[in-house]
Design a protein around this motif. Structure first.
Motif, PDB file in Angstrom:
ATOM      1  N   LEU A  69     -34.691  80.722  -8.644  1.00 28.90           N
ATOM      2  CA  LEU A  69     -34.971  81.462  -9.875  1.00 28.90           C
ATOM      3  C   LEU A  69     -34.828  80.599 -11.135  1.00 28.90           C
ATOM      4  CD1 LEU A  69     -33.586  85.083  -9.399  1.00 28.90           C
ATOM      5  CD2 LEU A  69     -35.952  84.306  -9.468  1.00 28.90           C
ATOM      6  N   PRO A  70     -33.763  79.811 -11.294  1.00 25.69           N
ATOM      7  CA  PRO A  70     -33.701  78.968 -12.499  1.00 25.69           C
ATOM      8  C   PRO A  70     -34.852  77.978 -12.603  1.00 25.69           C
ATOM      9  CG  PRO A  70     -31.539  79.143 -11.490  1.00 25.69           C
ATOM     10  CD  PRO A  70     -32.496  79.761 -10.525  1.00 25.69           C
ATOM     11  N   MET A  71     -35.227  77.380 -11.465  1.00 29.61           N
ATOM     12  CA  MET A  71     -36.321  76.418 -11.517  1.00 29.61           C
ATOM     13  C   MET A  71     -37.674  77.086 -11.723  1.00 29.61           C
ATOM     14  SD  MET A  71     -34.711  73.640 -11.351  1.00 29.61           S
ATOM     15  CE  MET A  71     -36.059  72.477 -11.208  1.00 29.61           C
ATOM     16  N   LEU A  72     -37.781  78.359 -11.336  1.00 32.70           N
ATOM     17  CA  LEU A  72     -39.030  79.103 -11.524  1.00 32.70           C
ATOM     18  C   LEU A  72     -39.081  79.835 -12.864  1.00 32.70           C
ATOM     19  CD1 LEU A  72     -40.052  80.873  -8.182  1.00 32.70           C
ATOM     20  CD2 LEU A  72     -41.222  79.028  -9.367  1.00 32.70           C
ATOM     21  N   SER A  73     -38.021  79.805 -13.641  1.00 28.63           N
ATOM     22  CA  SER A  73     -37.974  80.608 -14.863  1.00 28.63           C
ATOM     23  C   SER A  73     -39.118  80.312 -15.833  1.00 28.63           C
ATOM     24  CB  SER A  73     -36.620  80.434 -15.548  1.00 28.63           C
ATOM     25  OG  SER A  73     -36.358  79.073 -15.828  1.00 28.63           O
ATOM     26  N   PRO A  74     -39.573  79.054 -16.024  1.00 26.90           N
ATOM     27  CA  PRO A  74     -40.739  78.858 -16.898  1.00 26.90           C
ATOM     28  C   PRO A  74     -41.998  79.529 -16.355  1.00 26.90           C
ATOM     29  CG  PRO A  74     -39.561  76.795 -16.583  1.00 26.90           C
ATOM     30  CD  PRO A  74     -38.999  77.768 -15.596  1.00 26.90           C
ATOM     31  N   VAL A  75     -42.164  79.523 -15.031  1.00 26.97           N
ATOM     32  CA  VAL A  75     -43.328  80.163 -14.428  1.00 26.97           C
ATOM     33  C   VAL A  75     -43.210  81.689 -14.563  1.00 26.97           C
ATOM     34  CG1 VAL A  75     -44.661  80.404 -12.305  1.00 26.97           C
ATOM     35  CG2 VAL A  75     -43.543  78.241 -12.832  1.00 26.97           C
ATOM     36  N   SER A 104     -36.493  86.014 -26.328  1.00 26.21           N
ATOM     37  CA  SER A 104     -35.486  86.126 -25.276  1.00 26.21           C
ATOM     38  C   SER A 104     -35.536  84.964 -24.295  1.00 26.21           C
ATOM     39  CB  SER A 104     -35.691  87.438 -24.513  1.00 26.21           C
ATOM     40  OG  SER A 104     -36.916  87.423 -23.788  1.00 26.21           O
ATOM     41  N   ALA A 105     -36.611  84.185 -24.324  1.00 23.14           N
ATOM     42  CA  ALA A 105     -36.766  83.106 -23.344  1.00 23.14           C
ATOM     43  C   ALA A 105     -35.644  82.084 -23.424  1.00 23.14           C
ATOM     44  CB  ALA A 105     -38.120  82.419 -23.538  1.00 23.14           C
ATOM     45  N   ARG A 106     -35.090  81.893 -24.624  1.00 23.71           N
ATOM     46  CA  ARG A 106     -34.016  80.900 -24.769  1.00 23.71           C
ATOM     47  C   ARG A 106     -32.765  81.281 -23.980  1.00 23.71           C
ATOM     48  NH1 ARG A 106     -32.869  81.177 -31.076  1.00 23.71           N
ATOM     49  NH2 ARG A 106     -35.154  81.168 -31.035  1.00 23.71           N
ATOM     50  N   LEU A 107     -32.654  82.557 -23.605  1.00 29.35           N
ATOM     51  CA  LEU A 107     -31.483  83.027 -22.879  1.00 29.35           C
ATOM     52  C   LEU A 107     -31.615  82.886 -21.364  1.00 29.35           C
ATOM     53  CD1 LEU A 107     -30.812  86.315 -24.906  1.00 29.35           C
ATOM     54  CD2 LEU A 107     -29.785  84.056 -25.248  1.00 29.35           C
ATOM     55  N   TRP A 108     -32.857  82.823 -20.851  1.00 33.91           N
ATOM     56  CA  TRP A 108     -33.002  82.838 -19.396  1.00 33.91           C
ATOM     57  C   TRP A 108     -34.017  81.842 -18.843  1.00 33.91           C
ATOM     58  CZ3 TRP A 108     -37.860  84.380 -17.581  1.00 33.91           C
ATOM     59  CH2 TRP A 108     -38.677  85.021 -18.494  1.00 33.91           C
ATOM     60  N   VAL A 109     -34.764  81.175 -19.702  1.00 32.57           N
ATOM     61  CA  VAL A 109     -35.721  80.178 -19.215  1.00 32.57           C
ATOM     62  C   VAL A 109     -35.066  78.809 -19.215  1.00 32.57           C
ATOM     63  CG1 VAL A 109     -37.955  79.089 -19.595  1.00 32.57           C
ATOM     64  CG2 VAL A 109     -37.673  81.528 -20.035  1.00 32.57           C
ATOM     65  N   PHE A 110     -35.127  78.154 -18.064  1.00 32.62           N
ATOM     66  CA  PHE A 110     -34.467  76.857 -17.873  1.00 32.62           C
ATOM     67  C   PHE A 110     -35.531  75.786 -17.725  1.00 32.62           C
ATOM     68  CE2 PHE A 110     -32.986  73.640 -14.757  1.00 32.62           C
ATOM     69  CZ  PHE A 110     -31.999  73.060 -15.538  1.00 32.62           C
ATOM     70  N   TYR A 111     -35.567  74.861 -18.691  1.00 29.33           N
ATOM     71  CA  TYR A 111     -36.502  73.731 -18.619  1.00 29.33           C
ATOM     72  C   TYR A 111     -35.724  72.487 -18.215  1.00 29.33           C
ATOM     73  CZ  TYR A 111     -39.735  76.744 -21.164  1.00 29.33           C
ATOM     74  OH  TYR A 111     -40.551  77.786 -21.541  1.00 29.33           O
TER      75      TYR A 111
END
Length: 321
Positions: A230-236, A310-317
């Motif tokens: 899930l963390p690695m897929l968060s941008p997708v 909200s992306a800054r809270l859960w999207v991991f780049y």
């Protein structure tokens, strides 16, 4: 005795001053600007004539009463006030659309992610299954797919026959106010192929080393999914969420066909764009329809901004190298 002397090397030329180089580069760019605008002219003209111009006209009409046959009459904020205080069908369309968005989008995302996980294996027949699962998305929001769906969920259709065989006696989905919107939601979920392909591409980019390190730490399948996948897929996930949310607010064809062109029984399938179409092109209240269109544009912009915020809270780049 003759002594051969090597000629002295000429001193290297001093580099041109930085300001002179910048002026030269700027002069060259300025020389190419007319040609650039010539090539951009078709796009600029098209954008102004087909997009920006009609949008500005629509914005003006949203403050008028206009029926396509007489001159627009200025009413100020009258259309917007009537929309939220007096028009019950408008409020019903908002309710139906919100139900569709907040149910169809998460379900479609979940199904597409699960199918992508299932297909992320090295099996010989995976190519066939990927093509088969993606095929419904090629139909898009077509009238043909909606007609077939309406026939399947009507009284005596294949869906009711299967449910009756399982002991579940249901009415005609397209004729019952409690079921109509769910048939439209299921049609949207069935077309999960496009986000599935994007999820599958994202899964291919997750490094195997992360899973191996998690296994060394004793992580099971669920923990690896939660802490690695899930963390690695968060941008997708973020990308798919933005696209699916925008598309969901604009749903029209399935609701128009399955709802019989009028929004279904008791307006149970009266989505926002369908009511906008009826207002503008059946009732010829183009000023009111323009106001509805601008409200929809504002809502989509706000929802998109909230997702981005909200992306800054859960999207991991993270660095995947």
């Amino acid at each position: 005795m003759t002594v051969l002397r090597t000629p002295a090397k000429p001193a290297p030329a001093a580099p041109a001053p930085r300001n002179r180089r910048l002026r030269g580069a700027g002069r060259r760019r300025a020389d190419h600007q007319p040609q650039a605008y010539v090539f951009l002219a078709p796009w600029i003209i098209g954008a102004i004539a087909l997009t920006v111009g009609p949008m500005l006209v629509s914005l003006y009409l949203s403050f008028t009463e206009y029926d396509l046959f007489t001159e627009p009459r200025w009413v100020g904020l009258g259309n917007y006030v009537h929309m939220f205080t007096e028009d019950d069908r408008y409020l019903q369309s908002v309710k139906v659309t919100l139900v569709y968005v907040f149910v169809a989008v998460p379900l479609k995302m979940l199904v597409s992610l699960l199918m992508a996980l299932a297909l992320n294996t090295r099996v010989a027949s995976n190519g066939f299954y990927r093509a088969a699962f993606y095929a419904p998305s090629l139909l898009g929001a077509s009238v043909a797919a909606a007609l077939v769906w309406r026939a399947m969920f009507s009284e005596g259709g294949s869906v009711n026959n299967v449910l009756e065989g399982l002991g579940w006696d249901t009415p005609s989905w397209v004729d019952d106010p409690g079921y109509t919107i769910w048939s439209i939601i299921l049609l949207a979920v069935w077309q999960f192929g496009a986000p599935m392909v994007i999820f599958l591409a994202g899964l291919k980019q997750v490094p195997r080393e992360l899973y191996e390190a998690a296994e060394v730490d004793g992580a099971g399948v669920l923990r690896k999914f939660w802490h690695v996948t899930l963390p690695m897929l968060s941008p997708v996930i973020f990308f798919n969420l933005v696209l699916e949310a925008i598309h969901a607010f604009q749903v029209f064809t399935p609701a128009f066909v399955i709802g019989g062109g009028r929004g279904g029984p008791a307006d149970s399938a009266l989505v926002y764009t369908l009511y906008l179409y009826q207002t503008g092109f059946e009732d010829f209240e183009m000023g009111y329809a323009s106001a509805m269109a601008w409200v929809l544009l504002a809502v989509i912009a706000i929802v998109t901004a909230v997702i981005f915020r909200s992306a800054r809270l859960w999207v991991f780049y993270g660095d995947k190298s």
